[in-house]
Scaffold this motif. Structure first.
Motif, short mmCIF file in Angstrom:
data_model
loop_
_atom_site.label_atom_id
_atom_site.label_comp_id
_atom_site.label_asym_id
_atom_site.label_seq_id
_atom_site.Cartn_x
_atom_site.Cartn_y
_atom_site.Cartn_z
N ASP A 82 40.58 55.17 45.21
CA ASP A 82 41.26 56.30 45.83
C ASP A 82 42.67 55.92 46.27
OD1 ASP A 82 41.00 59.01 46.44
OD2 ASP A 82 40.59 58.61 48.54
N LEU A 83 42.85 54.66 46.65
CA LEU A 83 44.16 54.17 47.09
C LEU A 83 45.18 54.16 45.96
CD1 LEU A 83 44.80 51.24 49.49
CD2 LEU A 83 45.84 51.12 47.23
N LEU A 84 44.70 54.15 44.71
CA LEU A 84 45.58 54.05 43.55
C LEU A 84 45.97 55.39 42.94
CD1 LEU A 84 43.72 51.10 41.77
CD2 LEU A 84 45.76 50.94 43.20
N THR A 85 45.47 56.49 43.51
CA THR A 85 45.70 57.78 42.86
C THR A 85 46.42 58.82 43.71
OG1 THR A 85 43.51 58.57 43.54
CG2 THR A 85 43.67 57.50 41.38
N LYS A 86 46.55 58.55 45.02
CA LYS A 86 47.14 59.59 45.88
C LYS A 86 47.64 58.98 47.18
CE LYS A 86 43.16 61.67 45.88
NZ LYS A 86 42.24 60.65 45.31
N PRO A 87 48.55 59.67 47.89
CA PRO A 87 48.94 59.21 49.23
C PRO A 87 47.81 59.47 50.21
CG PRO A 87 50.04 61.27 48.69
CD PRO A 87 49.33 60.83 47.44
N LEU A 88 47.61 58.55 51.14
CA LEU A 88 46.51 58.64 52.08
C LEU A 88 47.02 58.55 53.51
CD1 LEU A 88 44.10 56.12 50.30
CD2 LEU A 88 43.99 58.61 50.16
N SER A 89 46.19 58.99 54.44
CA SER A 89 46.51 58.79 55.85
C SER A 89 46.50 57.29 56.15
CB SER A 89 45.50 59.52 56.73
OG SER A 89 44.20 58.97 56.56
N THR A 90 47.22 56.89 57.17
CA THR A 90 47.35 55.46 57.46
C THR A 90 46.01 54.78 57.76
OG1 THR A 90 49.62 55.76 58.25
CG2 THR A 90 48.47 53.78 58.97
N PRO A 91 45.12 55.36 58.58
CA PRO A 91 43.83 54.69 58.81
C PRO A 91 43.02 54.48 57.53
CG PRO A 91 44.20 56.37 60.48
CD PRO A 91 45.25 56.56 59.44
N ARG A 92 42.97 55.51 56.66
CA ARG A 92 42.21 55.36 55.42
C ARG A 92 42.91 54.39 54.47
NH1 ARG A 92 38.26 56.44 52.35
NH2 ARG A 92 38.44 57.06 50.16
N PHE A 93 44.24 54.41 54.44
CA PHE A 93 44.96 53.48 53.58
C PHE A 93 44.66 52.04 53.96
CE2 PHE A 93 48.66 50.71 53.14
CZ PHE A 93 48.83 50.73 51.76
N LYS A 94 44.68 51.74 55.26
CA LYS A 94 44.41 50.37 55.70
C LYS A 94 42.97 49.96 55.42
CE LYS A 94 47.93 49.93 59.31
NZ LYS A 94 48.19 49.63 60.74
N LEU A 95 42.05 50.91 55.55
CA LEU A 95 40.65 50.62 55.26
C LEU A 95 40.47 50.23 53.80
CD1 LEU A 95 37.60 50.67 56.03
CD2 LEU A 95 37.62 53.10 55.42
N LEU A 96 41.06 51.02 52.89
CA LEU A 96 40.91 50.74 51.47
C LEU A 96 41.73 49.52 51.05
CD1 LEU A 96 40.87 54.32 49.91
CD2 LEU A 96 38.96 52.85 50.54
N ARG A 97 42.85 49.28 51.72
CA ARG A 97 43.64 48.08 51.43
C ARG A 97 42.82 46.83 51.72
NH1 ARG A 97 48.81 47.18 55.06
NH2 ARG A 97 47.15 46.67 56.53
N ASP A 98 42.07 46.85 52.81
CA ASP A 98 41.20 45.72 53.13
C ASP A 98 40.11 45.55 52.08
OD1 ASP A 98 42.67 45.22 55.40
OD2 ASP A 98 41.29 46.27 56.75
N LYS A 99 39.53 46.67 51.63
CA LYS A 99 38.49 46.59 50.60
C LYS A 99 39.06 46.13 49.26
CE LYS A 99 35.29 50.01 52.51
NZ LYS A 99 34.50 51.23 52.25
N LEU A 100 40.35 46.40 49.06
CA LEU A 100 41.03 45.93 47.85
C LEU A 100 41.39 44.45 47.95
CD1 LEU A 100 41.83 47.50 45.26
CD2 LEU A 100 44.13 47.68 46.18
N THR A 101 41.13 43.86 49.11
CA THR A 101 41.32 42.44 49.44
C THR A 101 42.79 42.05 49.58
OG1 THR A 101 41.33 41.52 47.18
CG2 THR A 101 39.17 41.86 48.24
N ILE A 102 43.69 43.02 49.77
CA ILE A 102 45.10 42.69 50.00
C ILE A 102 45.25 42.36 51.48
CG2 ILE A 102 47.47 43.49 49.80
CD1 ILE A 102 45.91 43.12 47.16
N THR A 103 45.56 41.10 51.77
CA THR A 103 45.59 40.62 53.15
C THR A 103 46.82 39.74 53.37
OG1 THR A 103 44.26 38.69 52.54
CG2 THR A 103 43.07 40.63 53.32
N PRO A 104 47.18 39.51 54.64
CA PRO A 104 48.27 38.57 54.92
C PRO A 104 47.78 37.14 54.77
CG PRO A 104 47.41 39.45 56.96
CD PRO A 104 46.72 40.20 55.86
#
Length: 291
Positions: free
Chosen positions: A258-280
């Motif tokens: 879902d993160l790759l197909t549309k703009p998302l709200s910030t809380p949902r974006f961060k949630l899916l970013r973590d599941k995508l394993t993109i981390t500092p």
């Protein structure tokens, strides 16, 4: 010691490797003259402001094209910005104030996440893929956006964001086209593993949140109402019948693509970013992660 190749740095940790482009991200920020800008928490916005201010730093179309091209290279280790970059790339011929506003927002997001990257961890070698589509997302052409990502164990190994070449007449059709593209990439990954002498005999789990597309794939009869879908997409069912892939439903809230197909709200974006394993990088700032 970290190894750098073509602006990509690979750092070895005790339990993993970490792939990032910190220096290249910093270079992009410097080229945009936004080094002292305020960081943003989200690379996209779900709604543009009514009055878009003109930014004198980015109003030059040639600079817009230069920065957008540089951002495309940054997506090698940053799939979290892939959708935003794909959207900007569609307007390089004639960027409007709204596109410049989105470009600035994306750079502000990168400003706060320069140390983010892609971890490579030791895990099992089982493939799984997530596929999604945003139906008729382009307000001008009404073409849909496809997105998918594949994991080898717990490591993200492949992802893509692409506007579909034809207009889909239903959300089911757009999801089905996205599934076909994801399946093609998944089969290629299986063959690539074979070249490395890694036998992946079990089926690949392919997750989709559209029940109608799943039903269409499992239906052995190609219904008359779906004949407008290219016959070439039938290979999706063929791979399903050959047990190369296994199509599974997933809740929309858990759909990583879902993160790759549309703009998302910030809380949902961060949630899916973590599941995508993109981390500092955990070694940055003494191991303190982003708040």
């Amino acid at each position: 010691m970290p190894t750098t190749f073509l602006a990509s740095k690979l750092k070895k940790h005790p339990d993993k490797y970490f792939l990032s482009q910190h220096a290249y991200a910093t270079y992009i920020i410097q080229q945009s003259n936004l080094f002292h800008c305020k960081p943003a928490a989200n690379p996209s916005c779900t709604k543009l402001p009514i009055d878009i201010p003109i930014d004198s730093n980015l109003e030059d179309p040639s600079l817009y094209r230069k920065l957008t091209g540089a951002l495309q290279y940054l997506t090698i280790t940053r799939p979290d910005i892939a959708y935003a970059v794909n959207n900007l790339s569609q307007h390089m011929h004639d960027p409007q104030p709204s596109h410049i506003h989105l470009l600035k927002r994306l750079i502000r997001y990168i400003k706060g996440t320069t140390h983010f990257g892609l971890p490579i961890t030791k895990s099992d070698l089982r493939l799984r893929t997530y596929s999604d589509a945003d139906w008729a997302s382009d307000p001008v052409t009404r073409k849909s956006t496809s997105g998918y990502c594949s994991f080898l164990g717990s490591t993200l190994v492949s992802w893509a964001v692409k506007k579909q070449t034809t207009v889909s007449r239903s959300s089911t059709e757009s999801e089905y086209r996205a599934l076909a593209a994801a399946a093609a990439d998944t089969i290629w990954l299986k063959r690539l593993l074979t070249d490395f002498r890694i036998n992946h005999n079990q089926h690949v789990e392919l997750y989709c949140d559209n029940t109608s597309a799943i039903a269409l794939t499992n239906n052995p009869v190609f219904q008359a109402r779906t004949k407008h879908i290219k016959i070439g997409h039938r290979f999706l069912r063929e791979n399903l019948a050959n047990n190369y892939i296994r199509l599974l439903p997933i809740k929309t809230v858990d759909q990583i693509a879902d993160l790759l197909t549309k703009p998302l709200s910030t809380p949902r974006f961060k949630l899916l970013r973590d599941k995508l394993t993109i981390t500092p990088d955990s070694f940055v700032c003494g191991g303190l992660l982003e708040n």
